[in-house]
Design a protein around this motif. Structure first.
Motif, PDB file in Angstrom:
ATOM      1  N   ASP A 164       0.894  -1.245  -0.008  1.00  0.00           N
ATOM      2  CA  ASP A 164      -0.087  -0.049  -0.091  1.00  0.00           C
ATOM      3  C   ASP A 164       0.911   1.266   0.035  1.00  0.00           C
ATOM      4  O   ASP A 164       1.971   1.453   0.871  1.00  0.00           O
ATOM      5  CB  ASP A 164      -0.941   0.062   1.055  1.00  0.00           C
ATOM      6  N   LYS A 165       0.682   2.197  -0.730  1.00  0.00           N
ATOM      7  CA  LYS A 165       1.474   3.382  -0.951  1.00  0.00           C
ATOM      8  C   LYS A 165       1.302   4.204   0.254  1.00  0.00           C
ATOM      9  O   LYS A 165       2.393   4.910   0.714  1.00  0.00           O
ATOM     10  CB  LYS A 165       0.978   4.101  -2.277  1.00  0.00           C
ATOM     11  N   GLU A 166       0.286   4.419   0.762  1.00  0.00           N
ATOM     12  CA  GLU A 166       0.138   5.231   1.875  1.00  0.00           C
ATOM     13  C   GLU A 166       0.876   4.672   3.105  1.00  0.00           C
ATOM     14  O   GLU A 166       1.433   5.541   4.007  1.00  0.00           O
ATOM     15  CB  GLU A 166      -1.189   5.634   2.174  1.00  0.00           C
ATOM     16  N   PHE A 167       0.765   3.304   3.260  1.00  0.00           N
ATOM     17  CA  PHE A 167       1.601   2.913   4.065  1.00  0.00           C
ATOM     18  C   PHE A 167       2.871   3.221   4.223  1.00  0.00           C
ATOM     19  O   PHE A 167       3.638   3.306   5.181  1.00  0.00           O
ATOM     20  CB  PHE A 167       1.168   1.406   4.333  1.00  0.00           C
ATOM     21  N   PHE A 168       3.536   2.839   2.735  1.00  0.00           N
ATOM     22  CA  PHE A 168       4.906   2.920   2.574  1.00  0.00           C
ATOM     23  C   PHE A 168       5.335   4.483   2.699  1.00  0.00           C
ATOM     24  O   PHE A 168       6.312   4.981   3.352  1.00  0.00           O
ATOM     25  CB  PHE A 168       5.395   2.593   1.431  1.00  0.00           C
ATOM     26  N   ASP A 169       4.470   5.704   2.347  1.00  0.00           N
ATOM     27  CA  ASP A 169       4.671   6.903   2.667  1.00  0.00           C
ATOM     28  C   ASP A 169       4.756   7.226   3.957  1.00  0.00           C
ATOM     29  O   ASP A 169       5.668   8.106   4.460  1.00  0.00           O
ATOM     30  CB  ASP A 169       3.486   7.641   1.945  1.00  0.00           C
ATOM     31  N   PHE A 170       3.922   6.714   4.910  1.00  0.00           N
ATOM     32  CA  PHE A 170       3.755   7.048   6.360  1.00  0.00           C
ATOM     33  C   PHE A 170       5.096   6.331   6.866  1.00  0.00           C
ATOM     34  O   PHE A 170       5.896   6.996   7.695  1.00  0.00           O
ATOM     35  CB  PHE A 170       2.678   6.384   7.010  1.00  0.00           C
ATOM     36  N   CYS A 171       5.601   5.169   6.385  1.00  0.00           N
ATOM     37  CA  CYS A 171       6.683   4.669   7.092  1.00  0.00           C
ATOM     38  C   CYS A 171       8.094   5.407   6.580  1.00  0.00           C
ATOM     39  O   CYS A 171       9.013   5.679   7.542  1.00  0.00           O
ATOM     40  CB  CYS A 171       7.024   3.141   6.514  1.00  0.00           C
ATOM     41  N   ALA A 172       8.158   6.104   5.522  1.00  0.00           N
ATOM     42  CA  ALA A 172       9.074   6.735   4.920  1.00  0.00           C
ATOM     43  C   ALA A 172       9.357   8.147   5.701  1.00  0.00           C
ATOM     44  O   ALA A 172      10.490   8.527   6.211  1.00  0.00           O
ATOM     45  CB  ALA A 172       9.231   6.876   3.584  1.00  0.00           C
ATOM     46  N   GLN A 173       8.085   8.556   6.024  1.00  0.00           N
ATOM     47  CA  GLN A 173       8.152   9.931   6.972  1.00  0.00           C
ATOM     48  C   GLN A 173       8.525   9.577   8.405  1.00  0.00           C
ATOM     49  O   GLN A 173       8.891  10.809   8.735  1.00  0.00           O
ATOM     50  CB  GLN A 173       6.803  10.479   6.648  1.00  0.00           C
ATOM     51  N   ASN A 174       8.378   8.679   9.018  1.00  0.00           N
ATOM     52  CA  ASN A 174       8.299   8.363  10.179  1.00  0.00           C
ATOM     53  C   ASN A 174       9.533   7.536  10.742  1.00  0.00           C
ATOM     54  O   ASN A 174       9.702   7.129  11.705  1.00  0.00           O
ATOM     55  CB  ASN A 174       7.200   7.772  10.737  1.00  0.00           C
ATOM     56  N   GLY A 175      10.696   7.146   9.393  1.00  0.00           N
ATOM     57  CA  GLY A 175      11.661   6.298   9.935  1.00  0.00           C
ATOM     58  C   GLY A 175      11.390   4.783  10.042  1.00  0.00           C
ATOM     59  O   GLY A 175      12.471   4.123  10.556  1.00  0.00           O
ATOM     60  N   LEU A 176      10.184   4.388   9.670  1.00  0.00           N
ATOM     61  CA  LEU A 176       9.803   2.973   9.883  1.00  0.00           C
ATOM     62  C   LEU A 176      10.445   2.329   8.596  1.00  0.00           C
ATOM     63  O   LEU A 176       9.767   1.996   7.584  1.00  0.00           O
ATOM     64  CB  LEU A 176       8.197   2.983   9.959  1.00  0.00           C
ATOM     65  N   LYS A 177      11.625   1.739   8.846  1.00  0.00           N
ATOM     66  CA  LYS A 177      12.448   1.527   7.571  1.00  0.00           C
ATOM     67  C   LYS A 177      13.283   0.168   8.151  1.00  0.00           C
ATOM     68  O   LYS A 177      13.711  -0.117   9.280  1.00  0.00           O
ATOM     69  CB  LYS A 177      13.545   2.348   7.186  1.00  0.00           C
ATOM     70  N   TYR A 178      13.333  -0.979   7.200  1.00  0.00           N
ATOM     71  CA  TYR A 178      13.977  -2.302   7.341  1.00  0.00           C
ATOM     72  C   TYR A 178      15.347  -1.959   7.975  1.00  0.00           C
ATOM     73  O   TYR A 178      16.078  -1.085   7.334  1.00  0.00           O
ATOM     74  CB  TYR A 178      13.922  -3.144   6.146  1.00  0.00           C
ATOM     75  N   GLY A 179      15.624  -2.487   9.289  1.00  0.00           N
ATOM     76  CA  GLY A 179      16.652  -2.473   9.916  1.00  0.00           C
ATOM     77  C   GLY A 179      16.805  -1.387  10.914  1.00  0.00           C
ATOM     78  O   GLY A 179      17.876  -1.394  11.689  1.00  0.00           O
ATOM     79  N   ASN A 180      15.870  -0.458  10.836  1.00  0.00           N
ATOM     80  CA  ASN A 180      15.913   0.575  11.874  1.00  0.00           C
ATOM     81  C   ASN A 180      15.439  -0.108  13.260  1.00  0.00           C
ATOM     82  O   ASN A 180      14.610  -0.755  13.392  1.00  0.00           O
ATOM     83  CB  ASN A 180      14.792   1.659  11.472  1.00  0.00           C
ATOM     84  N   THR A 181      15.898   0.736  14.288  1.00  0.00           N
ATOM     85  CA  THR A 181      15.503   0.356  15.851  1.00  0.00           C
ATOM     86  C   THR A 181      14.241   1.098  16.339  1.00  0.00           C
ATOM     87  O   THR A 181      14.187   2.224  16.149  1.00  0.00           O
ATOM     88  CB  THR A 181      16.839   0.432  16.593  1.00  0.00           C
TER      89      THR A 181
END
Length: 219
Positions: A164-181
């Motif tokens: 879902d695009k909105e989900f990934f946009d939200f993740c990108a804006q909030n640092g929810l990225k693979y490998g992040n703590t």
């Protein structure tokens, strides 16, 4: 193998890997945006081809041959995602969308060449495991959904299971990225919400998000 068949067995495999493990025709229909009748009809046809086991009102189960087809498509999809992310730094949503098209046009030879070029990666940019050329997933998945994580513990994001695009946009804006703590600061079990701390920011997530964000405990 047609695109429709490849997408159908892939959807069964992926749904079977999720927490709800719902592979009934109705749920596959919803996933593929087709009618329930079309999903049931396809399931019967693929059962005749020995790609899956079909029983009325029961979840669909891939045969060994069906699993092999699904993993071949998934391998090509995730290799394309990895290549597009590496070469063009495209968003997680865009690499998924393009890989959905490319996976069906990719030979085993080209998939092997892409894998070799990338150094035979075991995970794609979403954190999803990439099957090897034999259709095997050699990594051990110990991740849990964020909704099941414990309060006060620190976790590493291991998978973002969405397209879902909105989900990934939200993740990108909030640092929810693979490998992040991140730190789980509070679980609101009654309201099915999770409060996390990431990059010095406090975020409150509902179950729609926490059920598709997977994490491993940071030991």
């Amino acid at each position: 193998m047609s695109v429709a068949i490849e997408n159908f067995v892939k959807a069964i495999y992926k749904n079977g890997m999720r927490d709800n493990n719902d592979t009934k025709p109705g749920n596959i229909a919803k996933e593929l945006k087709i009618s329930n009748a079309a999903a049931t009809d396809m399931a019967k046809k693929l059962a005749a081809k020995d790609l899956l086991e079909y029983e009325k009102y029961k979840p669909l189960k891939l045969t060994e041959q069906g699993t092999k087809v699904a993993l071949s498509v998934i391998r090509k999809h995730r290799l394309w995602e990895s290549l597009l992310f590496k070469m063009f730094d495209m968003s997680l949503h865009d690499i998924h969308r393009e890989a959905e098209l490319l996976e069906h046009q990719t030979s085993d030879l080209l998939a092997d060449k892409i894998s070799e070029y990338l150094g035979n990666p075991k995970f794609d940019p979403h954190g999803d495991p990439i099957p090897n050329a034999k259709g095997e997933i050699t990594t051990v998945d110990t991740s849990i959904s964020l909704s099941n994580a414990q309060e006060g513990k620190t976790y590493i994001i291991s998978r973002l299971m969405s397209d879902d695009k909105e989900f990934f946009d939200f993740c990108a804006q909030n640092g929810l990225k693979y490998g992040n703590t991140l730190v789980v600061s509070k679980q609101f079990s009654k309201n099915k919400m999770t409060q996390i701390l990431i990059n010095n920011n406090t975020i409150l997530l509902n179950q729609d998000f926490t059920s598709i964000i997977y994490v491993n405990e940071n030991n």
